[in-house]
Structures are given as C-alpha cells and as structure tokens.
Write an enzyme that holds these catalytic residues in place. Sequence first.
Site, PDB file in Angstrom:
ATOM      1  N   HIS A 269      29.505   3.493   1.688  1.00  0.00           N
ATOM      2  CA  HIS A 269      30.229   2.280   1.292  1.00  0.00           C
ATOM      3  C   HIS A 269      29.426   1.450   0.280  1.00  0.00           C
ATOM      4  O   HIS A 269      29.959   0.984  -0.732  1.00  0.00           O
ATOM      5  CB  HIS A 269      30.475   1.391   2.514  1.00  0.00           C
TER       6      HIS A 269
HETATM    7  C1  BDR Z   1      29.395  -1.187   6.440  1.00  0.00           C
HETATM    8  O1  BDR Z   1      28.782  -1.277   7.721  1.00  0.00           O
HETATM    9  C2  BDR Z   1      27.449  -0.858   7.659  1.00  0.00           C
HETATM   10  O2  BDR Z   1      27.130  -0.074   8.764  1.00  0.00           O
HETATM   11  C3  BDR Z   1      27.274  -0.127   6.356  1.00  0.00           C
HETATM   12  O3  BDR Z   1      25.966  -0.328   5.869  1.00  0.00           O
HETATM   13  C4  BDR Z   1      28.325  -0.745   5.460  1.00  0.00           C
HETATM   14  O4  BDR Z   1      27.817  -1.870   4.781  1.00  0.00           O
HETATM   15  C5  BDR Z   1      30.582  -0.262   6.540  1.00  0.00           C
HETATM   16  O5  BDR Z   1      31.476  -0.727   7.487  1.00  0.00           O
END
Ligand code: BDR
Length: 346
Positions: A269
């Site tokens: 992400h």
């Molecule tokens: C987000 O949650 C975190 O675990 C990841 O780093 C990302 O920013 C995705 O839902």
Amino acid sequence: MSGASHPVFLDVDTGVDDAMALAYLLASPEADLVGIASTAGNVGVDDVCRNNLALLELCGTTGIPVSRGSATPLVAPLRTAEDTHGPRGLGYARLPEPTTTLTDHDAAQAWVRAAHDHPGELIGIATGPLTNLALALRAEPALPRLLKRLVIMGGAFDYRGNTTPVAEWNVSVDPESAAETFSVWSRSGTEHLPIVLGLNLTEHAEMTPELLRRLAEAAGSTSTQMSVSDVRGTASTASNPLIRVLEDAMRFYFEFHHDQGEGYLAHVHDPLAAAVALDTTLVRYRSAPVDVELTGTLTRGMTIADWSGHWGREPNALIGVEVDPAVFFDRFIARVGAFAAALDHS
Ligand code: BDR
Ligand code: CA
C-alpha cells in the site's frame, strides 16, 4: 510532473511497506525528503523511530530529521500489528541499532516546521494512523494551505476492510484523527483536496516473489528466489545489503498474506502512496465528501464516501479509484534497484 525536486515530508508507522515507501522516496530524484514523523501503529512508536533511523543509516542518508510522535491515538488505546509486520515492524529483517538520534521536537511540530520552511511547496505523505497529522492541524490550522499536496494511505471505499469487515488499518487504529483531518481540511479554505488511497486501490499493488527477483536483478544483486514452500523465516542470501533487508522484511509479509488466504504475495500500500505523491497521474480519482464512522458498534473506523450527495456537503477528498500496477512496479523496481546498486558501490 516535471523532474524538478520537491520537498517531501513522510509520516509513517514503519512497517514493512512503510519501509518500501521510504526506500522509494530516497531513490527518487524528484523527492527531497526533509523530515520523517514516526507514528505508533504497526508497532509501538519507539520501534517505529528505531526502524526509521536504522533504515536511513542503511541507506547512507543520515541527515534527514526523524521525529517521535504520540505513543497513542487521540482517543482509542493503541493496537499494533506484529502478526502482519513482525515483532519489531520489519518482518524478519534485523538492522543494527541506529547511532543517530531523534529531533528534540515531536512529530506534530515537525509537520508544522516543515510546512513553514517550504510554504506552498511541501508534499506530505501519511502512510500510518493520522494521529500526528491531526495534532499538527490543531497546532497550525493553516497547514492545509501551506502544503502543496497531501497523500493519505487509508480507508477502504466501497470495499471490505482489512482490520474489521469494513475498516482499514490506518483509520481503524485512530479513527478520531482521520475524522478530524478530513473535517479540518473541509474548513481550511484550501483549493487542493487530499488524495486518499484506500484498500480498494492499494490492494492492486501486489508484490510477488517474481517482482522481488526483478528488484534484486535491477540492483545487480543475487536474490533468494522465495517460494511458498520455503521454510518459514529463511534468511535472505541477497548480496546487496538493502535488497537483503527488503527480502527479509517482505518474506514475513508474504507469509502473513498467505495465512490470510490471499496467496504468497503482499499488498504494498505505502510505496504506491509514495509513488502517487510524486506523480499523481499514476492514479485516476473521483472526488467526494468523505467521513469516518466513529460510533458504530460494528462499523467504527469505516470510511464513507458520499458519491451521490446525500449529505449535501462539498467534496473533501480525491479518492483513488484506478491504477495500473505494472506501471508502478516498473518504476519502483527501476528506482529502488538503481538506488540499491549505488549503495553497494559507495
Ligand atoms: C496499511 O496498514 C499498515 O499495516 C500498512 O503499513 C499500510 O499503511 C494498510 O491497511
Ligand atoms: Ca503503514
């Protein structure tokens, strides 16, 4: 976007994919990283600080100020995600303890200082809970007008959550800070809306063992050729030190996604958010009024986009709705690969 360099401020809860975002920004010629805010989230804030300092040292860039953020969300008790990101946030990677130190001021002040130092120029990127940003907005309500752009990785729009059936992790950890950020932005009188990349978009960015192999190749490194049948936690044998850390971190993330039934891959992400912050044309957007559910017994932390104008409010976000992941990964591999190769020869 032109090849000119822009000041960038990164707010992270590092975190495997936050680490990939940091590497991407360091590898990008058009980003001048002027500060890093450490936010409690994937792991506690002290682990996040340590990860950020250690990664900068690994990357040979120790001049970038790193600030400690709030240890807890605005209202809710902190939840962390060691099952997703490993016991200290970087999966199986083990970095030496950093020798550099944090700034004297905290992460909220760091946001405000960076914005004042670069009025109208600063690109803000938030890939963790929005606690520090909300505190910065309380301290400096003009912050939205001082920024050139804000990109938030958070939420899930018309899409299932990854933390509850309807809520995404970053918003779910600190829903009040997300709600406050959207609300302050709406009232700030700024023309530019924050870019919000939710799971509906970012889950298209699927890192795979084959893409990691290509990354190692671009770095001139040997690679570990990971596979689902490997013994869990098998250490990377990559010859390049940065590739080794990224492989060790990603292996944990692959195993987590595999256990979730998603395959031996991982959603990256945060590096997608970093890439979009430098080149907004990577994504197609729709604007909408966005708000965060704070009171629902089953839906707390849900992000809602009012596509049809039921609320009678003006749009306060540009929501990412379409991306070509191949374009993103080609760029990620070219940049981070070349950066890792240069580190090896420095
Ligand atoms: C987000 O949650 C975190 O675990 C990841 O780093 C990302 O920013 C995705 O839902
Ligand atoms: Ca994150």
